[in-house]
Design a protein around this motif. Sequence first.
Motif, PDB file in Angstrom:
ATOM      1  N   GLY A 128       0.776  -1.536   0.121  1.00 58.14           N
ATOM      2  CA  GLY A 128       0.311   0.091   0.300  1.00 58.14           C
ATOM      3  C   GLY A 128       0.671   1.277   0.096  1.00 58.14           C
ATOM      4  N   ASN A 300      -6.493   6.665  -0.381  1.00 65.37           N
ATOM      5  CA  ASN A 300      -5.249   5.967  -0.593  1.00 65.37           C
ATOM      6  C   ASN A 300      -5.328   4.418  -0.704  1.00 65.37           C
ATOM      7  OD1 ASN A 300      -4.233   5.084   2.103  1.00 65.37           O
ATOM      8  ND2 ASN A 300      -4.916   7.019   3.157  1.00 65.37           N
ATOM      9  N   ARG A 301      -4.126   4.012  -1.287  1.00 68.43           N
ATOM     10  CA  ARG A 301      -3.582   2.485  -1.493  1.00 68.43           C
ATOM     11  C   ARG A 301      -3.931   1.727   0.009  1.00 68.43           C
ATOM     12  NH1 ARG A 301      -1.732  -0.305  -6.158  1.00 68.43           N
ATOM     13  NH2 ARG A 301      -0.623  -2.028  -5.278  1.00 68.43           N
ATOM     14  N   PHE A 302      -3.245   2.169   0.529  1.00 73.78           N
ATOM     15  CA  PHE A 302      -3.372   0.901   2.225  1.00 73.78           C
ATOM     16  C   PHE A 302      -4.603   1.288   3.122  1.00 73.78           C
ATOM     17  CE2 PHE A 302      -2.223   1.481   6.828  1.00 73.78           C
ATOM     18  CZ  PHE A 302      -1.766   1.053   6.905  1.00 73.78           C
TER      19      PHE A 302
ATOM     20  N   ILE B   3       2.507   8.412   2.269  1.00 75.81           N
ATOM     21  CA  ILE B   3       1.424   8.135   1.531  1.00 75.81           C
ATOM     22  C   ILE B   3       0.332   8.989   0.938  1.00 75.81           C
ATOM     23  CG2 ILE B   3      -0.543   7.645   2.728  1.00 75.81           C
ATOM     24  CD1 ILE B   3       0.071   5.189   3.546  1.00 75.81           C
ATOM     25  N   SER B   4       0.649   8.346   0.140  1.00 83.44           N
ATOM     26  CA  SER B   4       0.396   9.741  -0.835  1.00 83.44           C
ATOM     27  C   SER B   4      -1.571   9.064  -1.413  1.00 83.44           C
ATOM     28  CB  SER B   4       0.905   9.877  -2.209  1.00 83.44           C
ATOM     29  OG  SER B   4       0.844   8.133  -2.661  1.00 83.44           O
ATOM     30  N   ASN B   5      -2.299  10.205  -1.606  1.00 79.59           N
ATOM     31  CA  ASN B   5      -3.505   9.397  -2.405  1.00 79.59           C
ATOM     32  C   ASN B   5      -3.534   8.799  -3.291  1.00 79.59           C
ATOM     33  OD1 ASN B   5      -4.500  10.872   0.335  1.00 79.59           O
ATOM     34  ND2 ASN B   5      -4.708  12.575  -1.057  1.00 79.59           N
ATOM     35  N   PHE B   6      -4.993   8.433  -3.955  1.00 81.94           N
ATOM     36  CA  PHE B   6      -4.045   7.559  -5.104  1.00 81.94           C
ATOM     37  C   PHE B   6      -4.356   8.554  -6.070  1.00 81.94           C
ATOM     38  CE2 PHE B   6      -6.708   4.657  -3.117  1.00 81.94           C
ATOM     39  CZ  PHE B   6      -5.694   3.173  -3.919  1.00 81.94           C
ATOM     40  N   SER B  10      -4.049   5.096 -11.517  1.00 77.66           N
ATOM     41  CA  SER B  10      -3.861   3.929  -9.994  1.00 77.66           C
ATOM     42  C   SER B  10      -5.177   3.746  -9.965  1.00 77.66           C
ATOM     43  CB  SER B  10      -3.030   4.407  -9.389  1.00 77.66           C
ATOM     44  OG  SER B  10      -3.774   3.393  -7.716  1.00 77.66           O
ATOM     45  N   PHE B  14      -7.513   0.043  -9.478  1.00 84.74           N
ATOM     46  CA  PHE B  14      -8.284  -0.508  -8.426  1.00 84.74           C
ATOM     47  C   PHE B  14      -9.521  -1.236  -8.942  1.00 84.74           C
ATOM     48  CE2 PHE B  14      -7.547  -0.380  -4.090  1.00 84.74           C
ATOM     49  CZ  PHE B  14      -6.984  -0.433  -3.797  1.00 84.74           C
TER      50      PHE B  14
END
Lengths: 375, 606
Positions: A128, A300-302, B3-6, B10, B14
Amino acid sequence: MFDRRLIENWDWILLLLLMLLAAISIANLYSATYPIRDMGGSQIFVKQIYWYMIGFSIFLLMTTFNYYKLLQLAYPVYFVSIALLILVLIIGKTTSGSQRWLAVGPISIQPSEFAKISIVLVLAKFFGEGDRYQEYGLREILLPLILIGLPAVLILKQPDLGTTLHLTAAALSILIFVRLNWKSVAILAVPTICMSPLVWFILKDYQKARILIFLNPDMDPLGAGYHINQSKIAIGSGQFWGKGFLNGTQTRLQFLPEQHTDFAFSVLAEEWGFFISIILLLVYLFLVLWGLNIAKDAKNRFGSLLAVGFVAIAFWQVITNVGMVTGLLPVVGIPLVLFSYGGSSIISTMAAMGLLMNISMRRFMFSNGAGLPER
Amino acid sequence: MRISNFDPVSVGIFNRQIRNATLFVLVLFSILVIRLWFLQIVKGPIYRAKSEHNRLRLQDITPVRGMIMDRNGNVLIANRPSYDLFVIPEDVQDRARLLQDLERLAGLDPESARQKLNASATVPFRPVCLKKDMSRDMLAIVEMYKYNLPGVVIKVEPGRHYVYGNFAFHLLGYLGEISEAELDRGQYPDSKSGDMIGKSGVESRWQTSLSGMRGGEQIEVDAEGRKIRTISIRLPGSGSNVCLTLDQHLQMTAENAMIGKKGAIVALDPNTGEVLALVSSPSVDPNLFVCGTNRTIWKEIAQSKDFPLQNRALTGQYPPASVFKIIVALAGLEEGRIDPRETVFCPGYFFLGNHRYRCWKKHGHGRVDLHRALVESCDVYFYRMGKRLGVDRIARYAKKLGLGGKTGFDVGHEKEGLIPTKSWKLKRLGVPWQEGETVSTSIGQSFTLVTPIQMATMISAVFNGGVIYRPQATKWVGKSEAEKDYEFSPEIIRKTGIEQDHLEIVKKALIGVVNERGGTGSMTRFNDFTVAGKTGTAQVIGLKKDESGKRNYIPVHYKDHAWFVAVAPVENPRIALAILVEHGGHGGSTAAPIAKELIEAYLHRQ
């Protein structure tokens, strides 16, 4: 400082679904344990109420912090749960031949339940951090495979085949979700299939017998085979409207094994029939789809992968348990999530659901808003 | 950490994955729904009918219990069919009438039957055994009227057949229904209530091996509970056989010799500890227990003054009397306190202070050395030597030779006996040891108590070079001699380390007991090989002889216990014996002739 938007974004649907499940579960346990009331098996549904109260408290607790923080905690949580799994093998309580429980004062906890959450945490962290556009190759997933294998082997040693398979299924769901390339899927699958006959020779006779019975319950006509037949009679005889609350004859006469845990669904199906059974399945379906929706909306991915992992845990449990009691799958001894009796399972699942809520509440936030300061 | 937002690309990938997952979830849930629809709607009426009167039952198939054999393969306990009457409570229409009918037809006690039915209400459709091993007449009547007796089932199960009646009852043991306490303790995890398990002896010691693996079948029954067909079956695994070290012929001879007497006999192989015979008399017929214990008979047996259930060979505690002189002699030699050449004059009595201790021979033995003192069992000699040694030294050698402690016999519970010491008396009775007690201890009286099996172990050690073996009665356990799970091997408990020269001196004297003039054990003499032994006459009560030294009329339960221990042949010991006859009088006249018979039976046959 608490952000007002968090309350505005409170996910009422998720909470409603959980409370619905809790109510059905408790009512059903009241009926399932009715016949053994006089024999000291009494207050199981009352204990379930307590477990749910603790469960909902933990649920709330899990929404109070920003889930990004778990990124740092993922590995510590994972290693604590591995340590507990090792501990259970050393000092665990042995009941009916397997060592699954750790006694903490008057209560027993089942570390394998918490291992499921921790494996989702580490995998979500692993996959993530940062964006990804291509599929994963074999070398990249080596570490995740080790991370999955470690708890799986420890739980298998207890031995608890059901939980091992469940944990592996949930973890592999994340791997498949993040997409593996065909080469690595093939490289993983082919040797596994080829090696499995070799493993057969290492196993002891009783282990072989267990696996054979697992694959074919009819080999154990007095155990699993009989239980499945009785469970099918219970479910089938419920017909459309069921026999009515507390009126299930299979349940009353205790033909069902483990009717408050693994076979709790059979009790519901006998007493409430197809109608309510389908409604229960729809509640589960809705919960799973809602969870996937939360994954989709996460920022976000995480967060997304966390949500996918938690959904996978619940999903596989529903499929294997209902599949088992209806005779579609071998008897593996997996309880029905949030429905069967069991403290560790309820608490760990409610913790997971709390995190799901956490992700859902923060779906419109930017990570650098309420989360960690960007480094 | 980042941590980044999508980012949008991506997100596209997803969302596609979420769609795939949703599809997958829907497919699997549909399968469950279809399955439920199939079970509850399509097959629903069939399952509803099945559940109305649940037609699936589990029925146990009792495995055949293993046989018990002697060392030569003679079967001692086998099996024969037992016709048992069972009732399935749920299939009974009118319980009171059924019990009435059973009483009228088969003489079944309605009260105990009602109790049994009430006690087993936990598992549905579980047959309750009301009568084990019905007689032929009863069987015929019940079979004839069975169709008027709904709920009654007759099962043929393997029952115990005692080939030789009460043969070796105490060693072999008997079967009884498993008790609630035994179930709770969980020592037999495979047993259910109603099962017959070994309650004592070999049957209990090897219960798990003998009982085999329970089988069972899943059957479909009709509305009256009669079996329509077998759905699936697991055949039982028959139990392992147990082969004992016992010699059937020797045991039989020993039991016959004890008929009408109370007491015990233990015969060992002195070089291995194998138990060749083990008798306790009086005995009980185990067939009495086969049909489930009858309360009145049980009461009668348990309350009998003769204690027929007690295994005297293991738990009978008696003063060793003159046999104990072997210990005192060895202790004296080892400690250097006895010189075998030294002589003592026996006038027939011995004074300690002003207390007079008698020798059993009123007019005395005259001048005796160690050899003569053992041969003629002179008390005065040993009074003197015992006093010289002191009780604690004597006790040390008694313990070393296996007296006053469990021998570790593998079948059944033992008593320890008692070897007194100074500290024991002070601790136990709170008063110091008296020297007079040492005097009577040295001829095996006062507090000293031993069991027959201890005596057999002790005499074995004297003749096998000083080794204490654990007495064992199991030769092998398994399907057959070729497929054994357990096999006998001699087990050394301890090497006493007593010097061979000293053992030789004592052995020579014990040969004299049987073979020399004036020896007390002359009734065991053989012409073709040498027997050695020692007699003992244990006082039950401190009887005062009247001045003439005669004992006039003595009631039986005040008569002395007769002991005899023996080994034969001395050159190559093959059998060691300890014989005790309660209230038998003199060891030499009561117990020694039995020893002769047994040695004859064992050695002359081979």
